[in-house]
Write a protein that holds these residues in place. Structure first.
Motif, PDB file in Angstrom:
ATOM      1  N   MET A  70       0.833  -1.189   0.000  1.00  0.00           N
ATOM      2  CA  MET A  70       0.000   0.000   0.000  1.00  0.00           C
ATOM      3  C   MET A  70       0.875   1.249   0.000  1.00  0.00           C
ATOM      4  SD  MET A  70      -3.255   0.028   2.460  1.00  0.00           S
ATOM      5  CE  MET A  70      -4.685  -0.851   2.016  1.00  0.00           C
ATOM      6  N   ALA A  71       0.636   2.070  -0.963  1.00  0.00           N
ATOM      7  CA  ALA A  71       1.351   3.348  -1.024  1.00  0.00           C
ATOM      8  C   ALA A  71       0.359   4.451  -0.706  1.00  0.00           C
ATOM      9  CB  ALA A  71       1.953   3.555  -2.406  1.00  0.00           C
ATOM     10  N   ASP A  72       0.728   5.396   0.088  1.00  0.00           N
ATOM     11  CA  ASP A  72      -0.093   6.539   0.508  1.00  0.00           C
ATOM     12  C   ASP A  72      -1.519   6.160   0.924  1.00  0.00           C
ATOM     13  OD1 ASP A  72      -1.320   6.196  -1.989  1.00  0.00           O
ATOM     14  OD2 ASP A  72      -0.632   8.091  -2.808  1.00  0.00           O
ATOM     15  N   GLY A  73      -1.661   5.001   1.550  1.00  0.00           N
ATOM     16  CA  GLY A  73      -2.964   4.592   2.076  1.00  0.00           C
ATOM     17  C   GLY A  73      -3.892   3.914   1.069  1.00  0.00           C
ATOM     18  N   TYR A  74      -3.489   3.840  -0.197  1.00  0.00           N
ATOM     19  CA  TYR A  74      -4.307   3.200  -1.230  1.00  0.00           C
ATOM     20  C   TYR A  74      -3.648   1.899  -1.662  1.00  0.00           C
ATOM     21  CZ  TYR A  74      -6.819   7.597  -1.666  1.00  0.00           C
ATOM     22  OH  TYR A  74      -7.574   8.705  -1.406  1.00  0.00           O
ATOM     23  N   PRO A  75      -4.437   0.933  -2.095  1.00  0.00           N
ATOM     24  CA  PRO A  75      -3.834  -0.312  -2.605  1.00  0.00           C
ATOM     25  C   PRO A  75      -2.966  -0.004  -3.830  1.00  0.00           C
ATOM     26  CG  PRO A  75      -6.232  -0.500  -2.449  1.00  0.00           C
ATOM     27  CD  PRO A  75      -5.869   0.920  -2.145  1.00  0.00           C
ATOM     28  N   LEU A  76      -1.954  -0.805  -4.067  1.00  0.00           N
ATOM     29  CA  LEU A  76      -1.108  -0.636  -5.241  1.00  0.00           C
ATOM     30  C   LEU A  76      -1.950  -0.821  -6.507  1.00  0.00           C
ATOM     31  CD1 LEU A  76       2.139  -2.539  -4.188  1.00  0.00           C
ATOM     32  CD2 LEU A  76       1.777  -0.080  -4.327  1.00  0.00           C
ATOM     33  N   ILE A  77      -1.653  -0.024  -7.514  1.00  0.00           N
ATOM     34  CA  ILE A  77      -2.382  -0.083  -8.784  1.00  0.00           C
ATOM     35  C   ILE A  77      -1.779  -1.184  -9.637  1.00  0.00           C
ATOM     36  CG2 ILE A  77      -2.875   1.172 -10.924  1.00  0.00           C
ATOM     37  CD1 ILE A  77      -2.862   3.741  -9.260  1.00  0.00           C
ATOM     38  N   PRO A  78      -2.596  -2.120 -10.103  1.00  0.00           N
ATOM     39  CA  PRO A  78      -2.066  -3.151 -10.996  1.00  0.00           C
ATOM     40  C   PRO A  78      -1.481  -2.514 -12.257  1.00  0.00           C
ATOM     41  CG  PRO A  78      -4.312  -3.673 -10.314  1.00  0.00           C
ATOM     42  CD  PRO A  78      -4.010  -2.285  -9.835  1.00  0.00           C
ATOM     43  N   GLU A  79      -0.429  -3.101 -12.783  1.00  0.00           N
ATOM     44  CA  GLU A  79       0.280  -2.544 -13.938  1.00  0.00           C
ATOM     45  C   GLU A  79      -0.633  -2.311 -15.138  1.00  0.00           C
ATOM     46  OE1 GLU A  79       3.765  -4.135 -16.831  1.00  0.00           O
ATOM     47  OE2 GLU A  79       4.128  -4.324 -14.673  1.00  0.00           O
ATOM     48  N   GLU A  80      -1.617  -3.165 -15.335  1.00  0.00           N
ATOM     49  CA  GLU A  80      -2.503  -3.051 -16.498  1.00  0.00           C
ATOM     50  C   GLU A  80      -3.661  -2.060 -16.299  1.00  0.00           C
ATOM     51  OE1 GLU A  80      -4.078  -6.252 -13.840  1.00  0.00           O
ATOM     52  OE2 GLU A  80      -2.100  -5.799 -14.635  1.00  0.00           O
ATOM     53  N   LEU A  81      -3.853  -1.546 -15.090  1.00  0.00           N
ATOM     54  CA  LEU A  81      -4.997  -0.671 -14.820  1.00  0.00           C
ATOM     55  C   LEU A  81      -5.020   0.613 -15.655  1.00  0.00           C
ATOM     56  CD1 LEU A  81      -7.623  -0.107 -13.372  1.00  0.00           C
ATOM     57  CD2 LEU A  81      -6.297   0.833 -11.470  1.00  0.00           C
ATOM     58  N   PRO A  82      -3.920   1.367 -15.812  1.00  0.00           N
ATOM     59  CA  PRO A  82      -4.002   2.585 -16.627  1.00  0.00           C
ATOM     60  C   PRO A  82      -4.530   2.322 -18.042  1.00  0.00           C
ATOM     61  CG  PRO A  82      -1.995   2.614 -15.348  1.00  0.00           C
ATOM     62  CD  PRO A  82      -2.606   1.234 -15.175  1.00  0.00           C
ATOM     63  N   GLN A  83      -4.060   1.274 -18.680  1.00  0.00           N
ATOM     64  CA  GLN A  83      -4.534   0.944 -20.031  1.00  0.00           C
ATOM     65  C   GLN A  83      -6.001   0.529 -20.005  1.00  0.00           C
ATOM     66  OE1 GLN A  83      -2.177  -2.011 -22.037  1.00  0.00           O
ATOM     67  NE2 GLN A  83      -3.554  -2.104 -23.783  1.00  0.00           N
ATOM     68  N   GLN A  84      -6.398  -0.258 -19.025  1.00  0.00           N
ATOM     69  CA  GLN A  84      -7.804  -0.661 -18.904  1.00  0.00           C
ATOM     70  C   GLN A  84      -8.697   0.542 -18.622  1.00  0.00           C
ATOM     71  OE1 GLN A  84      -7.261  -3.539 -15.784  1.00  0.00           O
ATOM     72  NE2 GLN A  84      -7.452  -5.272 -17.197  1.00  0.00           N
ATOM     73  N   PHE A  85      -8.210   1.455 -17.792  1.00  0.00           N
ATOM     74  CA  PHE A  85      -8.988   2.652 -17.478  1.00  0.00           C
ATOM     75  C   PHE A  85      -9.196   3.501 -18.728  1.00  0.00           C
ATOM     76  CE2 PHE A  85      -9.135   7.155 -16.215  1.00  0.00           C
ATOM     77  CZ  PHE A  85     -10.318   7.135 -15.494  1.00  0.00           C
ATOM     78  N   ARG A  86      -8.131   3.731 -19.516  1.00  0.00           N
ATOM     79  CA  ARG A  86      -8.269   4.501 -20.758  1.00  0.00           C
ATOM     80  C   ARG A  86      -9.280   3.832 -21.692  1.00  0.00           C
ATOM     81  NH1 ARG A  86      -2.942   5.644 -19.632  1.00  0.00           N
ATOM     82  NH2 ARG A  86      -2.084   3.874 -20.757  1.00  0.00           N
ATOM     83  N   ALA A  87      -9.230   2.522 -21.810  1.00  0.00           N
ATOM     84  CA  ALA A  87     -10.179   1.795 -22.667  1.00  0.00           C
ATOM     85  C   ALA A  87     -11.609   1.975 -22.145  1.00  0.00           C
ATOM     86  CB  ALA A  87      -9.814   0.314 -22.738  1.00  0.00           C
ATOM     87  N   ALA A  88     -11.778   1.943 -20.842  1.00  0.00           N
ATOM     88  CA  ALA A  88     -13.113   2.123 -20.262  1.00  0.00           C
ATOM     89  C   ALA A  88     -13.629   3.534 -20.518  1.00  0.00           C
ATOM     90  CB  ALA A  88     -13.071   1.843 -18.753  1.00  0.00           C
ATOM     91  N   MET A  89     -12.785   4.541 -20.346  1.00  0.00           N
ATOM     92  CA  MET A  89     -13.216   5.932 -20.538  1.00  0.00           C
ATOM     93  C   MET A  89     -13.495   6.259 -22.000  1.00  0.00           C
ATOM     94  SD  MET A  89     -13.649   7.291 -17.606  1.00  0.00           S
ATOM     95  CE  MET A  89     -14.352   5.683 -17.268  1.00  0.00           C
ATOM     96  N   ARG A  90     -12.899   5.531 -22.946  1.00  0.00           N
ATOM     97  CA  ARG A  90     -13.195   5.739 -24.373  1.00  0.00           C
ATOM     98  C   ARG A  90     -14.635   5.334 -24.682  1.00  0.00           C
ATOM     99  NH1 ARG A  90      -8.892   6.640 -28.009  1.00  0.00           N
ATOM    100  NH2 ARG A  90     -10.126   5.687 -29.666  1.00  0.00           N
TER     101      ARG A  90
END
Length: 164
Positions: free
Chosen positions: A1-21
């Motif tokens: 955990m960094a800064d109180g939040y769970p670690l972000i999985p490596e693939e999440l930024p790409q998945q998030f961009r795909a979701a927001m499209r």
């Protein structure tokens, strides 16, 4: 955990961009007037915030030329594009240099001196009330001081890299 939040999985930024499209949004041009003239950018992250007082929320990447003009009490305009203004959206989305953008479409000075796009769905004259930095962007709360609307309703909608 960094800064109180769970670690972000490596693939999440790409998945998030795909979701927001997949999130369809109307397109606006947010503009201000700098010392060298008008500066603007295309935005799909514009939303109504409150009717009392009338206000909108705009998210602006801090790397844009426009961001340097955005400080509390600074004026800005929000121009909601019509379906037939795709060329304006493309130009302000980075397809044309900042110096050339206001040559695309029919621009005029609004009563407050802010750039205003003719035949837009709506034009809002605003003043910045507050800003909050978050990640790569600033969340801008702008109080609406003036609003004009067109007769017809035919907004320009953007989704997944294309206009609907």
């Amino acid at each position: 955990m960094a800064d109180g939040y769970p670690l972000i999985p490596e693939e999440l930024p790409q998945q998030f961009r795909a979701a927001m499209r997949r999130l369809a949004a109307s397109v606006a041009i947010v503009a201000a007037r700098g010392e060298a003239g008008p500066i603007g950018m295309a935005a799909t992250s514009v939303t109504s915030l409150t009717a009392d007082p009338p206000a909108v929320l705009v998210c602006v990447n801090r790397a844009t030329a426009l961001h340097g003009l955005l400080v509390p009490t600074a004026p800005l305009s929000v121009n909601l594009l019509s379906r037939d203004q795709q060329d304006v959206s493309a130009a302000f989305g980075g397809g044309v240099s900042q110096n050339e953008r206001f040559r695309i479409g029919e621009w005029r000075d609004g009563p407050d001196g802010l750039p205003e796009l003719a035949r837009a769905q709506a034009n809002l004259g605003c003043v910045i009330d507050a800003m909050l930095a978050y990640g790569t962007h600033s969340i801008v709360i702008a109080r609406v001081l003036r609003a004009t609307v067109s007769d017809g309703i035919a907004p320009l909608i953007y989704q997944d890299g294309t206009y609907l």
